[in-house]
Write a protein that holds these residues in place. Structure first.
Motif, PDB file in Angstrom:
ATOM      1  N   GLY A 177       0.805  -1.288  -0.011  1.00  0.00           N
ATOM      2  CA  GLY A 177      -0.012  -0.229   0.027  1.00  0.00           C
ATOM      3  C   GLY A 177       0.750   1.052  -0.089  1.00  0.00           C
ATOM      4  N   ASP A 178       0.563   2.095   1.007  1.00  0.00           N
ATOM      5  CA  ASP A 178       1.231   3.348   0.852  1.00  0.00           C
ATOM      6  C   ASP A 178       2.483   3.252   1.946  1.00  0.00           C
ATOM      7  OD1 ASP A 178       0.295   3.356   3.547  1.00  0.00           O
ATOM      8  OD2 ASP A 178      -0.927   5.420   3.045  1.00  0.00           O
ATOM      9  N   GLY A 179       2.748   1.935   2.529  1.00  0.00           N
ATOM     10  CA  GLY A 179       4.072   1.772   3.218  1.00  0.00           C
ATOM     11  C   GLY A 179       3.616   1.968   4.845  1.00  0.00           C
ATOM     12  N   SER A 180       2.405   2.423   5.277  1.00  0.00           N
ATOM     13  CA  SER A 180       1.995   2.545   6.521  1.00  0.00           C
ATOM     14  C   SER A 180       1.647   1.370   7.412  1.00  0.00           C
ATOM     15  CB  SER A 180       0.420   3.533   6.558  1.00  0.00           C
ATOM     16  OG  SER A 180       0.635   4.775   5.934  1.00  0.00           O
ATOM     17  N   VAL A 181       2.203   1.268   8.476  1.00  0.00           N
ATOM     18  CA  VAL A 181       1.794   0.309   9.272  1.00  0.00           C
ATOM     19  C   VAL A 181       0.236   0.315   9.732  1.00  0.00           C
ATOM     20  CG1 VAL A 181       4.126   0.043  10.256  1.00  0.00           C
ATOM     21  CG2 VAL A 181       2.267   1.507  11.658  1.00  0.00           C
ATOM     22  N   THR A 227      -5.098   1.150 -12.896  1.00  0.00           N
ATOM     23  CA  THR A 227      -6.571   0.829 -13.781  1.00  0.00           C
ATOM     24  C   THR A 227      -5.996  -0.469 -14.701  1.00  0.00           C
ATOM     25  OG1 THR A 227      -5.644   2.380 -15.252  1.00  0.00           O
ATOM     26  CG2 THR A 227      -7.137   2.933 -13.623  1.00  0.00           C
ATOM     27  N   GLU A 228      -4.644  -0.647 -15.206  1.00  0.00           N
ATOM     28  CA  GLU A 228      -4.228  -1.690 -15.837  1.00  0.00           C
ATOM     29  C   GLU A 228      -4.687  -3.200 -15.222  1.00  0.00           C
ATOM     30  OE1 GLU A 228      -1.580   1.595 -17.087  1.00  0.00           O
ATOM     31  OE2 GLU A 228      -2.450   0.656 -14.917  1.00  0.00           O
ATOM     32  N   LEU A 229      -5.122  -3.187 -14.008  1.00  0.00           N
ATOM     33  CA  LEU A 229      -5.211  -4.429 -13.198  1.00  0.00           C
ATOM     34  C   LEU A 229      -6.836  -4.448 -12.757  1.00  0.00           C
ATOM     35  CD1 LEU A 229      -2.132  -4.792 -10.775  1.00  0.00           C
ATOM     36  CD2 LEU A 229      -2.548  -5.734 -13.103  1.00  0.00           C
ATOM     37  N   GLU A 230      -7.402  -3.353 -13.238  1.00  0.00           N
ATOM     38  CA  GLU A 230      -8.973  -3.664 -12.739  1.00  0.00           C
ATOM     39  C   GLU A 230      -9.808  -4.736 -13.275  1.00  0.00           C
ATOM     40  OE1 GLU A 230     -11.018   0.153 -13.973  1.00  0.00           O
ATOM     41  OE2 GLU A 230     -10.046   1.280 -12.633  1.00  0.00           O
ATOM     42  N   HIS A 231     -10.634  -5.341 -12.681  1.00  0.00           N
ATOM     43  CA  HIS A 231     -11.409  -6.570 -13.061  1.00  0.00           C
ATOM     44  C   HIS A 231     -10.246  -7.791 -13.370  1.00  0.00           C
ATOM     45  CE1 HIS A 231     -14.593  -3.538 -13.370  1.00  0.00           C
ATOM     46  NE2 HIS A 231     -13.749  -2.734 -14.580  1.00  0.00           N
ATOM     47  N   GLN A 232      -9.407  -7.913 -12.765  1.00  0.00           N
ATOM     48  CA  GLN A 232      -8.696  -9.052 -12.671  1.00  0.00           C
ATOM     49  C   GLN A 232      -8.410  -9.564 -11.262  1.00  0.00           C
ATOM     50  OE1 GLN A 232      -5.397  -9.099 -15.402  1.00  0.00           O
ATOM     51  NE2 GLN A 232      -5.745  -6.956 -15.996  1.00  0.00           N
ATOM     52  N   ALA A 237       1.294  -7.283  -9.133  1.00  0.00           N
ATOM     53  CA  ALA A 237       2.129  -6.286  -9.302  1.00  0.00           C
ATOM     54  C   ALA A 237       3.186  -6.096  -8.206  1.00  0.00           C
ATOM     55  CB  ALA A 237       0.954  -4.697  -8.953  1.00  0.00           C
ATOM     56  N   ASN A 238       4.486  -5.474  -8.453  1.00  0.00           N
ATOM     57  CA  ASN A 238       5.320  -5.514  -7.544  1.00  0.00           C
ATOM     58  C   ASN A 238       6.221  -4.199  -7.768  1.00  0.00           C
ATOM     59  OD1 ASN A 238       7.268  -6.598  -5.783  1.00  0.00           O
ATOM     60  ND2 ASN A 238       8.819  -6.688  -7.523  1.00  0.00           N
ATOM     61  N   ARG A 239       6.481  -3.533  -6.613  1.00  0.00           N
ATOM     62  CA  ARG A 239       7.002  -2.170  -6.747  1.00  0.00           C
ATOM     63  C   ARG A 239       8.412  -2.496  -7.141  1.00  0.00           C
ATOM     64  NH1 ARG A 239       5.198   0.341  -1.717  1.00  0.00           N
ATOM     65  NH2 ARG A 239       3.019   1.120  -2.382  1.00  0.00           N
ATOM     66  N   ALA A 240       8.802  -1.512  -8.015  1.00  0.00           N
ATOM     67  CA  ALA A 240      10.409  -1.608  -8.405  1.00  0.00           C
ATOM     68  C   ALA A 240      11.286  -1.463  -7.163  1.00  0.00           C
ATOM     69  CB  ALA A 240      10.446  -0.183  -9.388  1.00  0.00           C
ATOM     70  N   GLY A 241      12.112  -2.501  -7.137  1.00  0.00           N
ATOM     71  CA  GLY A 241      13.088  -2.537  -6.185  1.00  0.00           C
ATOM     72  C   GLY A 241      12.719  -3.419  -5.281  1.00  0.00           C
ATOM     73  N   ASP A 268       2.751   3.940  -9.885  1.00  0.00           N
ATOM     74  CA  ASP A 268       1.830   3.298  -8.889  1.00  0.00           C
ATOM     75  C   ASP A 268       1.105   4.449  -8.263  1.00  0.00           C
ATOM     76  OD1 ASP A 268       0.824   2.414  -6.257  1.00  0.00           O
ATOM     77  OD2 ASP A 268       2.708   1.713  -5.897  1.00  0.00           O
ATOM     78  N   PRO A 269      -0.161   4.240  -8.350  1.00  0.00           N
ATOM     79  CA  PRO A 269      -1.014   5.602  -8.052  1.00  0.00           C
ATOM     80  C   PRO A 269      -0.994   5.652  -6.490  1.00  0.00           C
ATOM     81  CG  PRO A 269      -2.410   3.562  -8.506  1.00  0.00           C
ATOM     82  CD  PRO A 269      -1.028   3.142  -8.999  1.00  0.00           C
ATOM     83  N   VAL A 270      -0.665   4.920  -5.778  1.00  0.00           N
ATOM     84  CA  VAL A 270      -0.513   4.765  -4.323  1.00  0.00           C
ATOM     85  C   VAL A 270       0.907   5.723  -3.896  1.00  0.00           C
ATOM     86  CG1 VAL A 270      -0.613   3.734  -2.001  1.00  0.00           C
ATOM     87  CG2 VAL A 270      -1.999   3.126  -4.049  1.00  0.00           C
ATOM     88  N   SER A 271       1.871   4.840  -4.105  1.00  0.00           N
ATOM     89  CA  SER A 271       3.325   5.375  -3.774  1.00  0.00           C
ATOM     90  C   SER A 271       3.849   6.416  -4.499  1.00  0.00           C
ATOM     91  CB  SER A 271       4.103   4.155  -3.558  1.00  0.00           C
ATOM     92  OG  SER A 271       4.719   3.713  -4.972  1.00  0.00           O
TER      93      SER A 271
END
Length: 177
Positions: A36-40, A88-93, A133-137, A158-161
């Protein structure tokens, strides 16, 4: 009740006893850094997550499993299937994801649980395709994705991070479970 046994793990639905140990995992900034946004998450946030996961099980017939060690019964994390929340590329999957407590990193548990979950998705639940989906790094997750045999499809914001996400997928014709 849906359960999957692997050589070392039990993947199962959630129980009230899972709230405290999952809260400990979710309170670790290193675990949550890539999620997500990295928050605990605190106890209430964890309870809300478990509730959402259980609702998805009831509504969709799949969801996020509680993962425990067969040898001890200890909860080590969460692995499973869900409808991704963006991009959005992952919507409905249907996406696969994992989250393990730090003491359980580097022992192959994520790969073992993810492989069992992928087999469950494609063979038991009849899904034609699963995405990730995997964050770069995030190399540890990239290694799990490679072991699953998923193909890289795209890199998107990434629309979140605000960073980059690498999107992967595998379909039933590519799966060699």
């Amino acid at each position: 009740m849906t359960e999957i046994r692997t050589p070392r793990l039990l993947l199962r639905r959630w129980s009230d006893d899972d709230l405290a140990p999952l809260s400990e995992i979710n309170a670790d900034p290193e675990v949550m850094h890539w999620i997500g946004d990295g928050s605990v998450l605190d106890l209430d946030g964890t309870a809300g997550a478990i509730e959402r996961w259980e609702e998805e099980w009831d509504d969709e017939g799949f969801g996020i499993f509680a993962v425990e060690l067969l040898a001890s019964g200890e909860l080590i994390g969460a692995v499973g299937l869900s409808a991704p929340e963006g991009p959005t590329e992952l919507e409905h999957q249907v996406g696969i994801s994992w989250r393990l407590g730090r003491p359980f990193w580097g022992q192959g548990y994520a790969s073992e649980a993810a492989q069992a979950t992928l087999e469950f998705a494609l063979q038991d639940r009849g899904l034609d395709r699963v995405v990730c989906a995997n964050r770069a790094g995030h190399e540890a997750s990239a290694n799990v994705i490679r072991k699953l045999g998923m193909t890289e499809d795209a890199t998107v914001p990434d629309p979140v991070s605000g960073g980059l996400l690498t999107l992967h997928s595998i379909d039933l014709t590519e799966y060699e479970g």
